[in-house]
Design an enzyme around this catalytic site. Structure first.
Site, PDB file in Angstrom:
ATOM      1  N   LYS B  86       0.857  -1.184   0.000  1.00 24.24           N
ATOM      2  CA  LYS B  86       0.000   0.000   0.000  1.00 24.24           C
ATOM      3  C   LYS B  86       0.897   1.239   0.000  1.00 24.24           C
ATOM      4  CE  LYS B  86      -3.925   1.757   2.761  1.00 24.24           C
ATOM      5  NZ  LYS B  86      -4.810   1.415   3.889  1.00 24.24           N
ATOM      6  N   SER B 161      -9.673   1.642   3.126  1.00 25.70           N
ATOM      7  CA  SER B 161      -8.797   2.341   2.228  1.00 25.70           C
ATOM      8  C   SER B 161      -7.835   1.457   1.424  1.00 25.70           C
ATOM      9  CB  SER B 161      -7.977   3.365   3.020  1.00 25.70           C
ATOM     10  OG  SER B 161      -7.155   2.717   3.961  1.00 25.70           O
ATOM     11  N   SER B 185      -9.813  -0.836   7.249  1.00 24.54           N
ATOM     12  CA  SER B 185      -9.238  -0.583   5.920  1.00 24.54           C
ATOM     13  C   SER B 185      -8.571  -1.778   5.243  1.00 24.54           C
ATOM     14  CB  SER B 185      -8.228   0.558   5.991  1.00 24.54           C
ATOM     15  OG  SER B 185      -8.887   1.801   5.967  1.00 24.54           O
TER      16      SER B 185
END
Lengths: 95, 493
Positions: B86, B161, B185
């Site tokens: 990420k 996210s 997330s």
């Protein structure tokens, strides 16, 4: 609860954010909704509760107090968009 | 080899889990370079459609894969396996943007500790995965680089996210990905995209070098194709580090030992508050069917109650946004990142650089947090929420005194349409209604594929366990996964 446009401008100043009039308008409505929703927490009796900020109960974590050099001084300084002089950054005047 | 044949073998290779790919590499069925190239080809072919990578590190990946092949040491199960991080996980010399304009050109000088641990284990980095800006969001729609798409329906969000990561794993654009979970997330996008998403206990994985959202909540964990893979990745990244003082000296067990196929002797608690209004009926049915599967595997199922659940969203956002507002204070236009070119004095550098560099949701977070922490409102908002948090932790402790794991849906609904909630922040916060309590209590949880909606969208089951009991998640999750075939279903791309 309703946040006024003045409230929003004051918070924005504290947070060092420059908002335009449209944003002030939008945020005063959205923040009012969000903070009003948060008032449901008043239903919970917390009169004899200690607040919690460290969730796994760790406390007093110490490491040896040794001097260590930073491996990346120049690389980190190079990240700054400001002018540099002898490992110092030159910023705009305060006033 | 003809083009068509080559293409087909690629499809088979990128379909593999970590453990399958590891077998293939060890037995010289293919090389790490072959595997890496297959993923890079797939990314080239599909990522314009899914927008999951902010940066693709093709040359870096092939160079590492070549080194792994030449050394021929596959003692680590992650050696030579291509993955993504990420884009809040710092990578030395590789752009790390937090999907924000303010860090659009930021190149960190060092690796996050979790990246170092993975690289030491032989991981091959394919690139950096799209996220909501600074991980603030549940859909990836707040990314400065545009929303990622759900591979099951590209009109829908992948969740967030860690939506880039989840979409990649589901669409075979990476064998696994490392995400972060502050309020759901990792689990929510895993649920919306049909992959496994592990939210570890607070402190289990060091956070050094990972850009923070809310420091007393943030955790780092894998999104994978199987539960076994999640155990393998956690094995490589878990454990105490001097670079993160919140990682305790709790031993890291051998997680693979907990991958059993029956649930005899396992007590599962069902908290009724996670099956109430606001959760779609189809989702409830899928999870109830899943609970039946677990009963057949030998689990004992009991009812438990977590009455504070309905307060988890406001408790979470007051505390998380407060912490975020302080964490984001470091972006000042001076030390690094975007700086304005229209400032005449110092305060203008701060005000203008931040206003130009941050997107809407991040600004909103800073505003809520600043308000909740400000004199006059601190007691009513921040402190009140910190007290409710203490009660929620106690509530979970009481539940886990009665059972080994809790089973619930991960998300109240399957993937929603892009744009559907983008202008209604409170509605977007509600997407996390079943995940944030886990972060408030610091416990661990995992989302695993459990079925599909009538519209063909994935539905995930959330399994929760007490602090540092990840092995309970792997046990229950693996047994369920092996007894069902949800993981085998693939999106049609």
């Amino acid at each position: 609860m309703q946040l006024s446009q003045e409230d929003v401008k004051h918070i924005a100043k504290l947070a060092r954010l420059e908002l335009n009039e449209k944003e002030v308008d939008k945020f005063s409505n959205q923040l009012s909704d969000i903070l009003s929703h948060a008032k449901i927490l008043d239903e919970v009796d917390t009169s004899s509760v200690e607040p919690i900020a460290q969730i796994t109960g760790l406390k007093d974590v110490f490491f040896d107090d040794e001097r260590k050099d930073c491996e990346f001084t120049d690389e980190l300084l190079a990240q700054s968009p400001m002018e540099k002089q002898d490992h110092m950054l030159k910023v705009k005047s305060v006033f | 080899m003809s083009h068509v044949k080559g293409h087909m073998s690629n499809v088979i290779m990128i379909d593999l889990s970590i453990s399958q790919a590891h077998e293939g590499l060890k037995n010289k069925k293919f090389s790490s370079v072959d595997l890496t190239q297959a993923y890079l080809d797939r990314i080239k072919e599909l990522d314009s459609k899914l927008n999951t990578y902010v940066t693709v590190t093709g040359d870096f990946a092939l160079e590492k894969a070549k080194k792994i092949d030449e050394a021929g040491d596959f003692s680590s199960p992650l050696a030579g396996i291509p993955m993504s991080l990420k884009d809040v996980v710092c990578t030395a010399g590789i752009k790390t943007t937090a999907s924000s304009k303010i860090l659009e050109n930021f190149v960190p000088p060092y690796n996050a500790h979790v990246a170092d641990r993975l690289f030491d284990a032989g991981a091959v980095l394919l690139g950096k995965a799209n996220t909501d800006e600074f991980t603030h969001g549940s859909s990836t729609e707040t990314s400065y680089f545009g929303t990622s798409k759900n591979p099951w329906n590209t009109d829908c969000v992948p969740g967030g996210s860690s939506g880039g990561s989840a979409s990649q794993v589901a669409a075979d654009l990476a064998t696994y990905s490392i995400g972060t979970d502050t309020g759901g997330s990792i689990r929510q996008p895993a649920s919306l995209c049909s992959c496994v998403g592990l939210k570890v206990t607070y402190g289990r994985v060091p956070r050094h070098g990972v850009m923070p959202y809310a420091s007393s909540f943030d955790t780092i964990g894998p999104l994978t194709k199987t539960v076994e893979d999640a155990a393998l990745v956690l094995q490589a990244i878990a454990g105490r580090s001097e670079k993160d003082a919140t990682t305790p000296n709790v031993p890291v067990p051998n997680y693979s030992d907990s991958l059993k196929t029956d649930l005899k002797g396992v007590k599962i608690g069902i908290p009724k508050e996670y099956f109430q209004e606001g959760v779609e009926e189809e989702t409830i049915k899928v999870i109830n069917d899943g609970i039946e599967v677990m009963k057949k595997l030998g689990a004992e199922v009991i009812d438990v109650s977590l009455p504070l659940t309905k307060y988890s969203i406001p408790t979470y956002y007051l505390l998380a946004k407060s912490e975020a507002s302080t964490n984001l204070a470091r972006y000042d236009g001076i030390k690094y990142g975007h700086t304005t070119d229209s400032a005449k004095k110092l305060t203008e550098i701060y005000m203008k650089s931040r206003s130009e560099g941050f997107g809407d949701e991040v600004k909103r977070a800073i505003m809520i947090g600043t308000y909740a922490l400000s004199a006059g409102y601190y007691d009513a908002f921040y402190l009140k929420a910190a007290k409710v948090r203490a009660l929620m932790k106690k509530e979970f402790e009481e539940a886990f005194a009665k059972c080994d794991v809790l089973v619930t849906p991960t998300s109240p609904f399957p993937a929603f349409k892009i744009g559907e909630k983008a202008d209604d922040p409170l509605a977007m916060y509600m997407a996390d209604i079943l995940t944030t309590a886990v972060n408030l209590a610091g416990i661990c949880a995992m989302s695993i594929p459990a079925g599909f909606s009538s519209g063909g969208l994935p539905i995930g089951m959330q399994i929760m366990a007490n602090q540092y009991k990840e092995e309970n998640l792997f046990h229950a999750g693996h047994a369920f996964e092996q007894a069902t075939e949800w993981r085998i279903k693939k999106p049609n791309l």
